[in-house]
Write an enzyme that holds these catalytic residues in place. Structure first.
Site, mmCIF file in Angstrom:
data_model
loop_
_atom_site.group_PDB
_atom_site.id
_atom_site.type_symbol
_atom_site.label_atom_id
_atom_site.label_comp_id
_atom_site.label_asym_id
_atom_site.label_seq_id
_atom_site.Cartn_x
_atom_site.Cartn_y
_atom_site.Cartn_z
ATOM 1 N N LYS A 33 -22.791 21.152 8.511
ATOM 2 C CA LYS A 33 -23.595 22.352 8.796
ATOM 3 C C LYS A 33 -22.702 23.566 9.043
ATOM 4 C CE LYS A 33 -25.638 20.386 12.296
ATOM 5 N NZ LYS A 33 -25.067 19.035 12.176
ATOM 6 N N THR A 34 -21.710 23.370 9.906
ATOM 7 C CA THR A 34 -20.838 24.493 10.234
ATOM 8 C C THR A 34 -20.041 24.917 8.995
ATOM 9 O OG1 THR A 34 -20.707 23.695 12.497
ATOM 10 C CG2 THR A 34 -19.017 25.249 11.814
ATOM 11 N N ASP A 224 -25.436 29.126 14.265
ATOM 12 C CA ASP A 224 -25.002 27.726 14.325
ATOM 13 C C ASP A 224 -25.569 27.115 15.609
ATOM 14 O OD1 ASP A 224 -23.750 25.352 13.713
ATOM 15 O OD2 ASP A 224 -21.695 26.091 13.952
ATOM 16 N N GLU A 225 -25.669 25.791 15.666
ATOM 17 C CA GLU A 225 -26.181 25.081 16.851
ATOM 18 C C GLU A 225 -27.529 25.657 17.273
ATOM 19 O OE1 GLU A 225 -24.475 22.535 17.866
ATOM 20 O OE2 GLU A 225 -22.358 22.914 17.450
ATOM 21 N N GLN A 255 -29.022 16.750 18.742
ATOM 22 C CA GLN A 255 -27.908 17.196 19.583
ATOM 23 C C GLN A 255 -28.332 18.296 20.552
ATOM 24 O OE1 GLN A 255 -23.942 17.562 17.623
ATOM 25 N NE2 GLN A 255 -25.100 17.211 15.758
ATOM 26 N N ARG A 609 -18.473 12.720 17.887
ATOM 27 C CA ARG A 609 -17.256 13.537 17.839
ATOM 28 C C ARG A 609 -16.109 12.757 17.200
ATOM 29 N NH1 ARG A 609 -19.369 17.366 17.078
ATOM 30 N NH2 ARG A 609 -21.218 16.093 17.165
HETATM 31 P P1 ATP Z 1 -21.841 18.906 14.134
HETATM 32 O O1 ATP Z 1 -23.274 18.493 14.065
HETATM 33 O O2 ATP Z 1 -21.040 17.954 14.938
HETATM 34 O O3 ATP Z 1 -21.669 20.336 14.511
HETATM 35 P P2 ATP Z 1 -21.523 19.677 11.375
HETATM 36 O O4 ATP Z 1 -22.755 19.242 10.667
HETATM 37 O O5 ATP Z 1 -21.400 21.098 11.726
HETATM 38 O O6 ATP Z 1 -21.262 18.733 12.635
HETATM 39 P P3 ATP Z 1 -18.985 20.041 10.114
HETATM 40 O O7 ATP Z 1 -18.203 20.199 11.356
HETATM 41 O O8 ATP Z 1 -19.297 21.241 9.301
HETATM 42 O O9 ATP Z 1 -20.322 19.238 10.441
HETATM 43 O O10 ATP Z 1 -18.305 18.964 9.166
HETATM 44 C C1 ATP Z 1 -17.817 17.728 9.668
HETATM 45 C C2 ATP Z 1 -16.539 17.349 8.964
HETATM 46 O O11 ATP Z 1 -16.809 16.977 7.632
HETATM 47 C C3 ATP Z 1 -15.559 18.503 8.903
HETATM 48 O O12 ATP Z 1 -14.261 17.992 9.065
HETATM 49 C C4 ATP Z 1 -15.774 19.047 7.498
HETATM 50 O O13 ATP Z 1 -14.640 19.698 7.015
HETATM 51 C C5 ATP Z 1 -16.072 17.779 6.716
HETATM 52 N N1 ATP Z 1 -16.915 18.010 5.521
HETATM 53 C C6 ATP Z 1 -18.140 18.570 5.506
HETATM 54 N N2 ATP Z 1 -18.632 18.602 4.231
HETATM 55 C C7 ATP Z 1 -17.690 18.062 3.448
HETATM 56 C C8 ATP Z 1 -17.591 17.816 2.021
HETATM 57 N N3 ATP Z 1 -18.560 18.133 1.176
HETATM 58 N N4 ATP Z 1 -16.465 17.232 1.582
HETATM 59 C C9 ATP Z 1 -15.461 16.889 2.423
HETATM 60 N N5 ATP Z 1 -15.501 17.088 3.754
HETATM 61 C C10 ATP Z 1 -16.592 17.682 4.270
HETATM 62 MG MG MG Z 2 -21.191 22.062 13.610
#
Ligand code: ATP
Ligand code: MG
Length: 757
Positions: A33-34, A224-225, A255, A609
């Site tokens: 997402k981020t 975000d969040e 979350q 995490r």
């Molecule tokens: P959270 O809910 O914990 O905030 P999130 O959904 O925001 O998580 P991110 O932090 O954006 O997730 O991504 C998690 C990890 O996966 C990061 O290290 C990111 O770089 C990696 N990632 C996300 N998408 C891809 C992709 N398509 N290919 C490779 N790595 C990815």
């Molecule tokens: Mg995130």
């Protein structure tokens, strides 16, 4: 420029490339997402959207900094112009620009929680109320709750329905205190944290021209969040995007962990009503964690009733099982975790930054700090009593605040008798009351003191006023650092600390120097156009505990933090500690199913995490408010599907287990949790058991310089084994040891905790 689009999966790509119109992404942890937000902003800028017209709201300033940095690597320095930060920091900036409309001036002070409570204590005293009933903490949280629901003092007083809870019955005067508090903040030209959002709402509600200006300014709003935004924050974003409709929010209802602060999952549900044209995109693939971790997290969160159903899977490797460590006491928990961390670091060649220890409350950090220090492992604590909460730091900042804003009552109270000027509390209280009764700023009284206070105290106050006036003269001519350094020197603060030759005195002196260094850094940073003291104070007052950085220059540290602070972050190896009933889930959160479900979401956040390896631990006893308390393992441990767990057995449990097995007692019933888990583990892991070893109680590592092939040794964790070979490579001496249960391991002898037996 990197071809970032090709690194995205299909739904991620759609979200990044989505054109105009509202977009919502509700997806599980680690699904990108981020990352989508970051690339979406980069993409908007590449398509020609002016970065000044993008508003991006994050959870911490640190998260904003990281995001900006990533965007900069795609689009270059233009990224610096994005309006990016926490809700509080972005809207404080807008409030400064528009302060006049609300009757404030642009150099208003921001009261932290201590300032707010101190002001409340004064008011409670002036009202002659019993401060054992009207505790500042409780009153503060009532007022904060009201503000987060956008209930101002007039509404609060007028609407008795708001007050029909038991606290209100005991404290019927809260409304009146709330009103006086608001008035005093206004007179002090100060806003507290909640006001930054409350007043933004008031600004946009009462000044449509101003709202209109920002509605047109921000072509895109991104959050975000989103699951942790409260009503007040949601209304602001909704209003700001009402014209362009370009709002993109990402979050995960699983979350949501700030209900106690008024965050509301309803926002997610309302979003679809408020923006009927919304496009919804699902992300289901987790890229962060192993299958074991993702599936364990799924098994936990499935128990919550209140949730939007969604699936999360990963193509990552299975990974190792989640290790459960049981300790006899909180201190032993500290030692076992530190040892486990140390061994993982050596064995897998990891850095300290690969590790995080997450706990439910800050008070738990002590045992881990001690144990890590003993093993010489560097760590950083995020949160807790932070740098900016230390007395000497707050003192100097109060001087700076009062120099910028002479109405700031709380800053005034802090410094008027510091260093000692012979001005008593009664005189100080009198000045505050006179100012409030005459509805004039504190400064009005202070700078005309002979009208109000006679005698020695009056003369001292006059000298103080002259000092502050001399500081004010510098504001327009000098940058933040020059003013601050001058104030530190001439106010007497530095001298007093310098004269204190105790160890604490020395460290306080160094802290003040560290603050001055950070002001210097602020002034030297090319990203900051405004180098004034007032600009610096604004940044400082909005730092969240997760934003702090270390000052010793060494970045390779283990992170210790609360789970709340860990949101959005990721670490290779994560320890979740203190998994005991009443601690996690917290005793304070067990009044209703909703509370329990919030604690469970917190556990879900903690688990997710971890990238490669998760360890959870609990202690059988711990000190709690000065008393030794017997603890029970947390229900959350039992909620993890045991197929994902590996339990470190204690000797006693092993013995008892073998007896139980001999007697062929079925699992469950009277058997303890640990033993039943240990049995499951033993079955699951055959034929090569990997249970950790419990060393003999007198375990003291031997000098390994005499170690030779063929010797029998005991290892702190791997148990007994035979040395197969010794390898000398430069200064590194390694032993290959075949352990009875743990198999063959190569250990670096300078680190290995071995005993020759
Ligand atoms: P959270 O809910 O914990 O905030 P999130 O959904 O925001 O998580 P991110 O932090 O954006 O997730 O991504 C998690 C990890 O996966 C990061 O290290 C990111 O770089 C990696 N990632 C996300 N998408 C891809 C992709 N398509 N290919 C490779 N790595 C990815
Ligand atoms: Mg995130």
């Amino acid at each position: 420029m990197t071809d970032y689009i090709s690194t995205l999966n299909e739904p991620q790509r759609q979200a990044v490339l989505h054109g105009d119109g509202p977009l919502i992404i509700i997806a599980g942890a680690g699904s990108g997402k981020t990352r989508v937000l970051t690339y979406r902003i980069s993409h908007l800028i590449e398509k020609g959207v002016d970065p000044f017209r993008i508003l991006s709201l994050t959870f911490t300033n640190k998260a904003a900094g990281e995001m900006r940095h990533r965007i900069e690597s795609v689009v270059g320095t233009e990224a610096r112009n994005i309006w990016m930060g926490t809700f509080h920091s972005v809207f404080a900036k807008i409030l400064r620009i528009e302060a006049k409309a609300l009757g404030f001036t642009s150099n208003f002070s921001i009261y932290d929680t201590d300032d707010s409570k101190s002001l409340l204590r004064s008011i409670i005293k002036e009202f002659g109320l019993d401060d054992k009933i009207y505790r500042a903490n409780v009153v503060f949280s009532r007022i904060s709750g009201a503000k987060n629901r956008l209930v101002g003092p007039a509404d609060y007083l007028a609407n008795p329905l708001i007050q029909t809870d038991d606290a209100a019955a005991r404290m019927p005067e809260i409304g009146r205190i709330y009103k006086a508090y608001t008035m005093r903040c206004f007179q002090a030209n100060a806003m507290d944290f909640d006001d930054l959002l409350f007043n933004t709402n008031v600004l946009f509600r009462d000044h449509l021209d101003i709202l209109n200006k920002y509605q047109h300014k921000f072509k895109h709003v991104l959050v975000d969040e989103f699951q942790d935004t409260n009503v007040s924050q949601y209304l602001i974003t909704r209003k700001l995007s009402a014209v362009n409709q370009n709002i993109c929010v990402v979050g995960d209802d699983a979350q949501s962990i700030y209900a106690f602060r008024g965050a509301n999952i309803e926002n997610i549900l309302n979003f679809e009503k408020d923006f009927p044209d919304v496009r919804t995109i699902k992300l289901e693939q987790n890229y962060r964690s192993t299958k074991t971790i993702v599936n364990a997290a799924n098994s936990i969160i499935a128990r919550n009733r209140a949730q939007l159903r969604k699936s999360v899977f990963t193509d990552n490797e299975d990974g190792t099982l989640i290790e459960v460590i049981k300790a006899a006491s909180d201190n032993e928990e500290g030692r076992l975790i530190a040892t486990s961390l140390f061994e993982a670091k050596m064995q897998d060649g990891l850095h300290n930054t690969d590790f995080a220890i997450l706990y439910r409350t800050n008070a738990q950090s002590r045992a881990f700090e001690e144990a890590l220090r003993r093993l010489n492992i560097k760590y950083r604590i995020i949160g807790g009593l932070s740098f900016y909460q230390r007395k000497e730091i707050k003192d100097l900042l109060a001087y700076l605040r009062f120099t910028v804003n002479q109405s700031d009552e709380e800053a005034f109270k802090r410094i008027i008798n510091l260093p000692k000027r012979g001005i008593g509390d009664t005189t100080v209280a009198k000045i505050a009351v006179v100012a409030s009764e005459n509805q004039v700023p504190i400064w009005e009284v202070v700078s005309n003191v002979n009208k109000y206070v006679a005698g020695r105290a009056g003369i001292a106050i006059e000298a103080f006023a002259d000092l502050i006036k001399s500081y004010q003269l510098l504001l327009d001519k000098k940058d933040a650092y020059d003013v601050a350094a001058h104030v530190a020197k001439t106010s007497g603060i530095l001298k007093e600390l310098y004269d204190d030759k105790t160890v604490e005195g020395l460290s306080r002196y160094e802290n003040v120097q560290a603050l001055l260094n950070s002001i210097k850094e602020f002034v030297d940073n090319p990203d900051n156009d405004d180098k004034s003291l007032s600009a610096f104070l604004q940044v400082v007052s909005l730092l969240t505990s997760a934003d702090e950085k270390d000052d010793d220059g060494d970045n390779d540290k283990v992170t210790l933090m609360t789970i709340h602070g860990a949101k959005g972050l990721e670490f290779r190896n994560v320890y979740i500690v203190g998994l005991e009933e009443d601690l996690f889930p917290s005793q304070m959160m067990l009044e209703s199913r909703a509370d329990l479900e919030e604690e469970r979401r917190l556990f879900y956040v903690a688990i997710t995490r971890a990238e490669k390896k998760l360890t959870v631990s609990y202690a059988d006893s711990r000190y709690h408010y000065g008393r030794l308390k017997v603890c029970e393992p947390s229900r959350f441990l039992m909620e993890i599907d045991p197929a994902f767990l590996k339990v470190a057995k204690t000797r006693k449990a092993e013995r008892e287990e073998s007896q139980e097995l001999k007697r062929d007692t079925p699992a469950g019933g009277s058997m303890s949790f640990v033993r039943s888990l240990a049995q499951k583990t033993a079955k699951q892991q055959a034929p090569q058991p990997t249970v950790a070893h419990t060393p003999s109680s007198d375990f003291a590592p031997s000098d390994t310089s005499k170690l030779a092939e063929g010797m029998r040794v005991e290892h702190l964790k791997f148990g007994f084994g035979l040395v197969q070979k010794i390898d000398q490579n430069g200064n590194d001496r390694k032993a290959i040891i075949k352990f009875e249960t743990a198999g063959e391991k190569t250990l670096l002898l300078s680190f290995a905790k071995l005993k020759i037996v």
